[in-house]
Design a protein around this motif. Structure first.
Motif, mmCIF file in Angstrom:
data_model
loop_
_atom_site.group_PDB
_atom_site.id
_atom_site.type_symbol
_atom_site.label_atom_id
_atom_site.label_comp_id
_atom_site.label_asym_id
_atom_site.label_seq_id
_atom_site.Cartn_x
_atom_site.Cartn_y
_atom_site.Cartn_z
ATOM 1 N N ASP A 447 0.761 -1.098 -0.105
ATOM 2 C CA ASP A 447 -0.200 -0.052 -0.020
ATOM 3 C C ASP A 447 0.871 1.383 0.091
ATOM 4 O O ASP A 447 0.712 2.158 -0.941
ATOM 5 N N ARG A 451 0.951 3.856 -3.200
ATOM 6 C CA ARG A 451 0.707 5.417 -3.009
ATOM 7 C C ARG A 451 1.764 6.179 -3.392
ATOM 8 O O ARG A 451 1.562 7.415 -3.855
ATOM 9 N N LYS A 459 -3.947 11.240 -8.953
ATOM 10 C CA LYS A 459 -4.452 10.930 -7.424
ATOM 11 C C LYS A 459 -4.970 11.929 -7.145
ATOM 12 O O LYS A 459 -6.061 11.775 -6.339
ATOM 13 N N ASP A 465 -9.957 8.034 -5.300
ATOM 14 C CA ASP A 465 -9.218 7.895 -4.056
ATOM 15 C C ASP A 465 -9.913 8.736 -2.975
ATOM 16 O O ASP A 465 -9.608 8.360 -1.875
ATOM 17 N N ASP A 469 -10.589 7.076 0.965
ATOM 18 C CA ASP A 469 -10.293 7.676 2.235
ATOM 19 C C ASP A 469 -11.463 7.745 3.172
ATOM 20 O O ASP A 469 -11.166 7.290 4.209
ATOM 21 N N TYR A 502 -7.740 -2.419 -4.982
ATOM 22 C CA TYR A 502 -6.837 -2.485 -3.995
ATOM 23 C C TYR A 502 -7.304 -3.766 -3.216
ATOM 24 O O TYR A 502 -8.124 -3.965 -2.422
#
Length: 561
Positions: A447, A451, A459, A465, A469, A502
């Motif tokens: 991860d 990132r 991003k 994205d 969060d 992910y």
């Protein structure tokens, strides 16, 4: 084969031929796999048979990557000379995975040359030096350019010795995501692929000659010859009154690779635009509301001088520069080009439209000179209602006979690969492949690296994205929807993509009950293969007892590998 099984096979480290008709998501799956590999620091070479296809994936042509360029054969002396080139040694010796897109346009002798190069640099007699080889494409698309008199068996990559030795697992994708009316356009395309055009389909195509468009909605014209295109675009631009605004591309990096980019990128190095110019987007950016092939008209220029495009669907998009780059296997940019992602769109060639999705098109196939051109052109469209066919000759509806025979065998091999593997076994193999490739296995490290390496601009702009969060904070779907000013259905839909992007992320907080997942999986499996996934059909199959949001959430977890 379903997309999740194809992705699982790719992750297992097996050699894979990823195929399927236009619009089944081949490029989507490739991009998913590339992201997966890069997040784990597994060196992957992203290449394609043509410059245009390569730039769509921020890669380079296989000819450049493998170092043989325009050579038609390789000698021991050639290989020894290549070994002295540091830049070739670094990526050829380090790569663990090689991806070749648009394999249909790669000549069989060139695939054999790639095999020879890798065996030499890897010092291994195994196919392609023992690394994972992934080829992607559809042999009903445009064929390789061969020497005069060459037959299909002398050109197609699947006839190469290297193809046989690689022992590819065939992943033939079947779900259609482009065509909206499977009973018309998809039927026609499938009949062309099968070499059996029905009278009904001929009638449908001839009827499309009568389709009309409003003057302001007239679509792009597709021609088989380049001279028709250039002339039409320049004449239309010159007929528009008013001053033109010029946009010049900026470049940096290796000069030779920059020149390759200039030739490959569909956006012009120097672009002239006026108000009311008909344009086409030549880059995928769904977050900004356009994909490669989206049509529109310049309606204004903003205070910063950027063009504002009104799309065929009525959406206004302020168009800023996009970046095209050629990257090495670590993601480092070797050459880049920044330009407005537009081109004049009164006309375009069939060759350059490969890979696009068009809202509508006015197509002239009366001068078709190569089998497959008609299929490529027609398969760009979402439906037959937005097609005006100016004419077609006999060759326009033909595909190569050898390609047809091979395609039937690929379907059989895909079925064998599908039934002979299961997700659980492939997941175990995927873990071993990552370890054997020296990749990251720790979830936190993966991860962190993901990132760190994500493109900063993407991003920043990515709505997914932002949603991610909120998911990490374990807000409810409804709470996230309020925070983001979106519908709860949109947020639930975001989870489908995020679960794929992910795979190690813990989204279990949003997983529906086991019974709902089971019911949705069963309803999904009952849908007709080859037709687009229908949420409504699933909803009705479940007697309207499971909400659309829960269906989307269930689909997110069903698609996880």
């Amino acid at each position: 084969m379903q997309q999740d099984k194809a992705l699982a096979l790719l992750k297992s480290g097996k050699n894979v031929f990823l195929t399927g008709s236009a619009g089944t998501g081949k490029t989507y799956i490739l991009n998913q796999y590339i992201s997966y590999l890069k997040a784990r620091k597994i060196p992957v070479a992203v290449t394609a048979s043509t410059g245009i296809a390569a730039t769509h994936m921020n890669g380079m042509t296989i000819h450049s990557w493998a170092g043989f360029g325009i050579k038609e054969q390789l000698t021991r002396a050639n290989l020894m000379a290549m070994k002295d080139k540091k830049y070739l040694r670094e990526h050829l010796e380090n790569s663990k995975v090689l991806i070749i897109d648009e394999i249909s346009m790669l000549h069989k002798k060139q695939l054999d040359m790639v095999d020879a190069v890798l065996q030499f640099f890897k010092q291994s007699d195994a196919a392609f030096g023992g690394i994972q080889i992934v080829v992607c494409g559809d042999f009903f698309q445009l064929p390789p350019i061969g020497n005069q008199g060459e037959k299909s068996k002398d050109k197609f990559a699947f006839m190469a010795a290297a193809w046989v030795n690689a022992k590819f697992n065939v992943c033939y994708l079947t779900e259609q995501y482009r065509q909206e009316h499977a009973d018309v356009l998809t039927t026609i395309l499938n009949e062309i692929r099968a070499g059996e055009i029905s009278n009904s389909s001929i009638h449908q195509l001839k009827s499309a000659e009568k389709n009309t468009f409003k003057e302001e909605d007239e679509p792009t014209k597709l021609f088989t010859h380049n001279y028709d295109v250039d002339q039409i675009n320049q004449v239309h631009l010159s007929e528009i009154k008013g001053k033109a605004k010029k946009f010049k591309a900026s470049t940096k990096g290796n000069k030779k690779l920059v020149e390759t980019l200039k030739k490959s990128v569909l956006a012009k190095e120097e672009l002239e635009l006026k108000l009311q110019t008909k344009v086409m987007f030549v880059r995928n950016n769904p977050e900004q509301g356009y994909v490669n092939g989206t049509l529109g008209t310049i309606v204004s220029f903003n205070d910063d001088g950027f063009p504002v495009v009104k799309t065929a669907q009525g959406k206004r998009i302020t168009v800023k520069q996009e970046n095209w780059s050629i990257q090495d296997d670590t993601g480092k940019s070797l050459a880049s080009l920044d330009q407005i992602p537009l081109r004049l769109a009164w006309a375009i060639t069939v060759h350059k439209c490969q890979g696009m999705t068009l809202d509508g098109a006015l197509i002239d196939l009366s001068k078709t000179f190569e089998k497959g051109q008609g299929y490529v052109a027609l398969s760009r469209l979402k439906n037959i209602e937005n097609l005006k066919l100016l004419g077609f000759n006999e060759m326009a509806l033909q595909v190569d006979g050898l390609a047809h025979k091979a395609d039937q065998r690929f379907l059989e091999l895909s079925s064998e690969a599908d039934s002979g593997t299961n997700i659980e076994e492939l997941t175990k193999a995927a873990s071993k492949f990552v370890i054997d490739s020296g990749g990251l296995t720790n979830v936190k490290e993966i991860d962190k690296h993901r990132r760190k390496t994500l493109d900063k601009k993407l991003k920043k702009d990515s709505t997914y994205d932002v949603t991610l969060d909120y998911f990490r904070k374990k807000l409810t779907i409804e709470e996230i929807a309020i925070q983001r000013g979106m519908s709860s259905g949109t947020i639930a839909g975001h989870l489908i993509k995020l679960c794929l992007d992910y795979p190690e992320e813990d989204f279990s907080f949003y997983e529906p009950t086991a019974q709902i997942v089971k019911d949705v999986r069963k309803a999904k499996s009952n849908q007709i293969k080859g037709e687009p996934l229908s949420l409504k059909a699933i909803y009705e199959t479940l007697n309207k007892k499971v909400s659309y949001n829960d269906i989307k959430l269930a689909l997110a977890f069903i698609g996880r590998v």
